[in-house]
Design an enzyme around this catalytic site. Structure first.
Site, PDB file in Angstrom:
ATOM      1  N   GLU A 212       0.848  -1.188   0.000  1.00  0.00           N
ATOM      2  CA  GLU A 212       0.000   0.000   0.000  1.00  0.00           C
ATOM      3  C   GLU A 212       0.891   1.249   0.000  1.00  0.00           C
ATOM      4  O   GLU A 212       1.891   1.256   0.709  1.00  0.00           O
ATOM      5  CB  GLU A 212      -0.893   0.029   1.244  1.00  0.00           C
ATOM      6  N   MET A 354       0.458  -2.635   8.741  1.00  0.00           N
ATOM      7  CA  MET A 354      -0.244  -2.848   7.474  1.00  0.00           C
ATOM      8  C   MET A 354      -1.125  -4.085   7.537  1.00  0.00           C
ATOM      9  O   MET A 354      -0.691  -5.155   7.970  1.00  0.00           O
ATOM     10  CB  MET A 354       0.811  -2.979   6.351  1.00  0.00           C
ATOM     11  N   ASN A 356      -2.301  -6.353   5.472  1.00  0.00           N
ATOM     12  CA  ASN A 356      -2.268  -7.407   4.445  1.00  0.00           C
ATOM     13  C   ASN A 356      -3.115  -8.606   4.882  1.00  0.00           C
ATOM     14  O   ASN A 356      -3.042  -9.036   6.024  1.00  0.00           O
ATOM     15  CB  ASN A 356      -0.839  -7.898   4.241  1.00  0.00           C
ATOM     16  N   GLU A 389      -5.519  -2.895  12.637  1.00  0.00           N
ATOM     17  CA  GLU A 389      -5.179  -3.746  11.485  1.00  0.00           C
ATOM     18  C   GLU A 389      -6.106  -4.955  11.418  1.00  0.00           C
ATOM     19  O   GLU A 389      -6.525  -5.373  10.344  1.00  0.00           O
ATOM     20  CB  GLU A 389      -3.715  -4.187  11.528  1.00  0.00           C
ATOM     21  N   HIS A 392      -9.431  -4.029   9.943  1.00  0.00           N
ATOM     22  CA  HIS A 392      -9.376  -3.833   8.497  1.00  0.00           C
ATOM     23  C   HIS A 392      -9.817  -5.091   7.739  1.00  0.00           C
ATOM     24  O   HIS A 392     -10.196  -4.994   6.572  1.00  0.00           O
ATOM     25  CB  HIS A 392      -7.948  -3.504   8.047  1.00  0.00           C
ATOM     26  N   GLU A 411     -10.010   3.880   6.088  1.00  0.00           N
ATOM     27  CA  GLU A 411      -9.198   4.372   7.212  1.00  0.00           C
ATOM     28  C   GLU A 411     -10.022   5.132   8.251  1.00  0.00           C
ATOM     29  O   GLU A 411      -9.869   4.904   9.444  1.00  0.00           O
ATOM     30  CB  GLU A 411      -8.024   5.213   6.705  1.00  0.00           C
TER      31      GLU A 411
END
Ligand code: TRP
Ligand code: ZN
Length: 974
Positions: A212, A354, A356, A389, A392, A411
């Site tokens: 990202e 992050m 992922n 995270e 997400h 976000e």
């Protein structure tokens, strides 16, 4: 490599050597003779002038210079050409939301094969492609930078040079086959030389990725945009001794050993995802393992990976992860969707962490913690970011963004979710105060400066520059407003509908809005303005009481200040939560409100209504409360129900009353802050006119009663007795005066410390504990209060207090207390300070995370002339410009000291200017964050303006500036 060919495509080398570029032995760069400008200079003088005119890169004068750009025809270099040269090739280009187009081709499956090596890494990708419109003959354009193309095949057939076009950033198939086809591309990359920390890079000897926003294009040629969602498999091959652990997204489906000391692993991710969620990790890592059973009975293996010696420090991260998984089930009904969840901690990382898919990668400072090495703030940050995270997985991964302009869709929403999670795990009021302070200290200044942009930006040059406090924190406030308007259940209904409609899709902020609206049949008026209008609205309120009619009126007016590119603003939809206090300090029951020609009942049959949410939507508007039998004191914008600057006609007496009585604890704190802001601003004026400074005794009394109120939460007290930050006050001034603001804040702190010395002393005495460190709200609150008191006492430059702080330092059994004592001591220059700082370093030199705290503490110091000390620390053996955490501690820390960064002689600006240029060659993302410290230069006096502007201009005229820094510096000067 390929991108170096672009400028001379019509003259020398051209495209003949595309495949020939592959060479394992380093070959010297040959500069062809078409045009050569000495050294690494990238922009001609002409261009530099255009840049100084701050024209935007898409404007024609800038473009006209492209022809004059130096041409390098390079065969091969070692290492790969750096970013320094990248910007030589293409003018920075601004990208606009209004230009969004659906892709012409979609990808169905992506099979990646990595062969990881010390000198080179080979990436083989096999993609199944299909056109959006059957029979389309549009070209297929792939993004790709910093890589060598080895080969390209369509449906198994190798393409020849005329079949495709390669430039510095793209690989284009002019006429791909009609219908579905497979595309195979082999490339070579050099992760070991990648200091940008995006794409595939090495951190402490391990391979890891950060894709990202647009880092995947540094790994392989691809349509690097989030609306391309595909199913991935990933085969990793590497040396078995050096890289025993091989991880990627999804499930491990195969592994084995190979010849030559190698091994491999194959991972398959069953969920479609955009490429920015791809991840790979390979290295010497060990894991803390645990399991979580979801409420539907799925057993999930949890693994947190770090170097072996750090595994003991992952207990809190594991606790946080399990708490987050449980919370998302309880509050949103959202379960984890795979059998494995991995977290990897790496020391070199540009951001916090992050998300992922099933392989979160974290900056190690947000994973590793032990009571001895991490502070309460670190523990709280780990809880919040592990939550963030993890959350997400639904808000970001299962439902993702159509394009990067929609970033706040994931976000803002995910920050809101992590704020709620932290609130539920600790104290709601204290968390709200911390979040609002962050907004005021960082987002408000951004929204009032040259980088101001809406929660959904309209354009960008480099997307990395838009991972901002506006998109994140203001975006979270926007989500919070839906909840304020709809209530907990209504908000949940909206979330449920959002997932029901959009699971597996890449969507927009309007889709979220529509789900909230449709699920509730709600009228949201012009709420969407929050996504498109930048600037912090200013809301003015005047009140009046009519004793005969028993009515109380609130008149609102609103104004959104102009921001770059948006000079005229529309009124916004502002939810204002209000309660009315009677003379005993209790909330009055509310019955009805007259507004817009109608009388609306706010009462409920089941219980008295003590608070209501007014919908302010017009430029000017009045609300009249009925059946109000005495003059009330209004508590406005309770819980900070909208991200605005509120200016009310409340008197100081009203504010002191609210500080003492408001049932809305947030507003108790807020009243104290309003009083403190007023006080500080008036003392700043006195200071500027060389008048003697005196502190209003009522203010001291007000804080004293808070400090001594045993019924209050201790962390609330700590926050309530903390003055607004210097940045917040400078932000409210016509011309920011860092020296005056600092002098005033220091004066008030010392005055409070001396007048309340015995109260602060007993606060320290009564809040020590000899018990083992516990991370829970009561213990953290106790430490926060004790250490706030200690900091006040430390500001008194007397030996008794220094002794006390030294005693606290020596007897501390955890980092929170130890570091607080160190900070208290280091406020005052002298031998004690030097000795304790040296002692702390000696003690912790082997722990890089603690050493970063040591760097930051010294860097942030307000001791005059500190820039010299910071320059010395640049050469300290523990410092390294390539590690973002170290840069954020030392350079970022320095910029956090208004007196030293904004030193009158320009020494702070000069220092930052030099560093930015050095950093930009290594890591443009980090350089760009640092250069942002200049962005508010126009807020200062003329001589500071001149000095800061000079630095920005020097930066702008530098050779090979990255797009990242170019965007911030040019917009700052615009
Ligand atoms: N998506 C990440 C988050 O959770 C942000 C992020 C991590 C990021 N690394 C990045 C953004 C690198 C840009 C570049 O907030
Ligand atoms: Zn995020």
């Amino acid at each position: 490599m390929a991108r170096l060919i672009l400028p001379c495509k019509s003259s020398c080398l051209a495209r003949t050597s595309l495949l020939g570029l592959i060479s394992s032995a380093p070959v010297k760069r040959s500069v062809c003779s078409v045009k050569s400008i000495s050294g690494y200079r990238c922009f001609s003088a002409l261009e530099a002038t255009h840049r100084r005119n701050y024209r935007f890169p898409h404007s024609s004068p800038y473009r006209a210079t492209e022809a004059s750009r130096r041409v390098i025809c390079s065969v091969a270099t070692e290492p790969f050409p750096k970013r320094v040269e990248e910007s030589e090739m293409d003018a920075p280009k601004e990208i606009f939301l209004k230009d969004y187009k659906s892709p012409d081709y979609y990808f169905d499956t992506v099979d990646l094969r990595f062969s990881l090596g010390e000198e080179k890494t080979i990436v083989a990708s096999k993609i199944t492609v299909f056109p959006r419109v059957e029979g389309s003959s549009a070209p297929l354009v792939l993004n790709g930078v910093d890589q060598k193309l080895i080969s390209i095949k369509v449906d198994g057939k190798e393409l020849k040079e005329g079949d495709y076009h390669l430039d510095s950033r793209h690989l284009t198939l002019q006429s791909p086959p009609q219908g579905k086809f497979t595309l195979e591309i082999d490339t070579e990359i050099q992760p070991q030389n990648n200091t940008s920390l995006e794409g595939l890079y090495k951190s402490s000897g391990n391979f890891c990725t950060q894709c990202e926003a647009e880092g995947f294009r540094k790994i392989t040629f691809y349509q690097d945009r989030p609306d391309i969602m595909a199913k991935y498999t990933c085969r990793i091959e590497a040396d078995k001794l050096l890289y025993p652990v091989l991880l990627s997204n999804g499930n491990l489906i195969e592994q084995g050993t190979l010849e030559g000391g190698k091994h491999y692993a194959v991972w398959e991710d069953p969920f479609k995802k955009p490429c920015y969620l791809f991840a790979l990790v390979a290295g010497q890592l060990e894991s803390r393992d645990d399991t979580f059973v979801t409420r539907s009975g799925r057993k999930v293996a949890l693994r947190i990976w770090t170097p072996a010696e750090d595994v003991p420090k992952t207990a809190h991260a594991m606790y946080s992860l399990k708490a987050a998984m449980k919370w998302d089930e309880d509050v949103f009904g959202l379960e984890y969707d795979l059998d494995l969840f991995n977290v990897v901690a790496v020391p070199d990382f540009n951001m916090g962490a992050m998300e992922n898919k099933s392989l979160n990668i974290f900056n190690s400072k947000l994973v590793l913690a032990s009571p001895e090495t991490a502070s309460d703030a670190d523990y709280a940050a780990i809880l919040g970011v592990i939550g963030h995270e993890y959350f997400h997985n639904w808000t970001g991964n299962r439902v993702t963004c159509r394009d990067w302009f929609q970033l706040s869709l994931k976000e803002g929403l995910t920050v809101f979710r992590d704020q709620e999670f932290s609130s539920d795990m600790g104290s709601r009021t204290v968390k709200r105060i911390a979040d609002v302070s962050k907004l005021r200290n960082y987002q408000f200044p951004q929204d009032a400066g040259p980088m101001a942009h809406p929660v959904r930006p309209h354009s960008y040059i480099k997307m990395d520059n838009f991972y901002t406090v506006t998109v994140y924190e203001k975006g979270a406030e926007v989500v919070r407003m839906y909840k304020t308007l709809l209530g907990t259940q209504g908000f949940r209904k909206g979330m449920d509908l959002y997932f029901k409609r959009h699971d597996g899709q890449a969507v927009t902020c309007e889709d979220f809005f529509a789900a909230m609206k449709d699920a509730n049949g709600a009228d949201f008026a012009n709420f969407l303005q929050w996504y498109s209008q930048a600037g912090t609205p200013v809301v003015k309120v005047t009140s009046s009481y009519n004793a005969e009619a028993h009515t109380f009126s609130l008149k609102f007016s609103q104004e959104v200040p102009p921001t770059p590119g948006q000079l005229v603003k529309e009124p916004m939809f502002i939810p204002v939560a209000v309660g009315l206090l009677d003379s005993s300090g209790k909330d009055m029951p509310l019955s009805s409100v007259y507004h817009d020609g109608t009388l609306q009942s706010v009462a409920s049959i089941s219980q008295p209504v003590l608070s209501t949410v007014l919908r302010v939507t017009k430029k000017e508007e009045e609300f009249v409360f009925c059946d109000i039998f005495e003059r009330p004191i209004p508590s406005l914008l309770r819980g900070y129900s909208a991200p605005v600057r509120l200016e009310s006609d409340l008197s100081d007496n009203d504010l002191f009353f609210l500080l003492a009585h408001d049932s809305d604890e947030f507003n108790r704190w807020e009243s104290g802050q309003v009083l403190a802001r007023k006080l500080m601003l008036s003392l700043v004026a006195d200071f500027q006119q060389s008048k003697p400074l005196t502190l209003n005794p009522k203010f001291v009394q007000g804080l004293k009663s808070i400090l001594c109120d045993t019924s209050l939460d201790k962390e609330f007290i700590a926050k309530a007795i903390t003055l607004p930050g210097e940045g917040e006050i400078m932000d409210m001034m016509e011309v920011a005066d860092p020296d005056a603001v600092h002098a005033v804040r220091t004066f008030i702190r010392k005055e409070l410390a001396s007048q309340l010395k015995s109260e602060f002393l007993s606060t320290v005495e009564n809040n020590r504990s000899s018990e083992e460190y516990v991370f829970d709200h009561p213990n953290m609150a106790r430490r926060a209060l004790k250490n706030t008191a200690l900091a006040y006492l430390g500001s008194l430059e007397d030996s008794e207090m220094t002794e006390l702080a030294l005693h606290e330092y020596k007897t501390a059994t955890n980092m929170t207390d130890q570091f607080a004592a160190l900070s208290a001591i280091s406020q005052n220059p002298g031998k004690t300070r030097d000795d304790v700082l040296a002692d702390f370093y000696t003690k912790w030199q082997h722990n890089y995370l603690v050493v970063n705290k040591w760097f930051a503490l010294q860097a942030m110091s307000n001791i005059p002339g500190n820039v010299e000390n910071v320059r010395k620390l640049l050469n300290h053996p523990a410092f390294d410009l390539r590690n973002p955490n170290k840069v954020y501690s030392l350079i970022g820390g320095f910029c956090g000291s208004p007196v030293n960064f904004h030193a009158k002689d320009g020494s702070g600006y000069k220092f930052l200017g030099e560093i930015v240029l050095q950093l930009d060659k290594l890591n443009p993302q980090v350089a760009s964050r640092m250069v942002s410290a200049f962005s508010r230069w126009r807020r200062f006096d003329e001589s500071r303006q001149t000095l800061a502007k000079q630095q920005l201009e020097t930066i702008m005229s530098a050779n090979g500036l990255s797009e990242n820094v170019f965007e911030i510096a040019s917009k700052s000067l615009a």
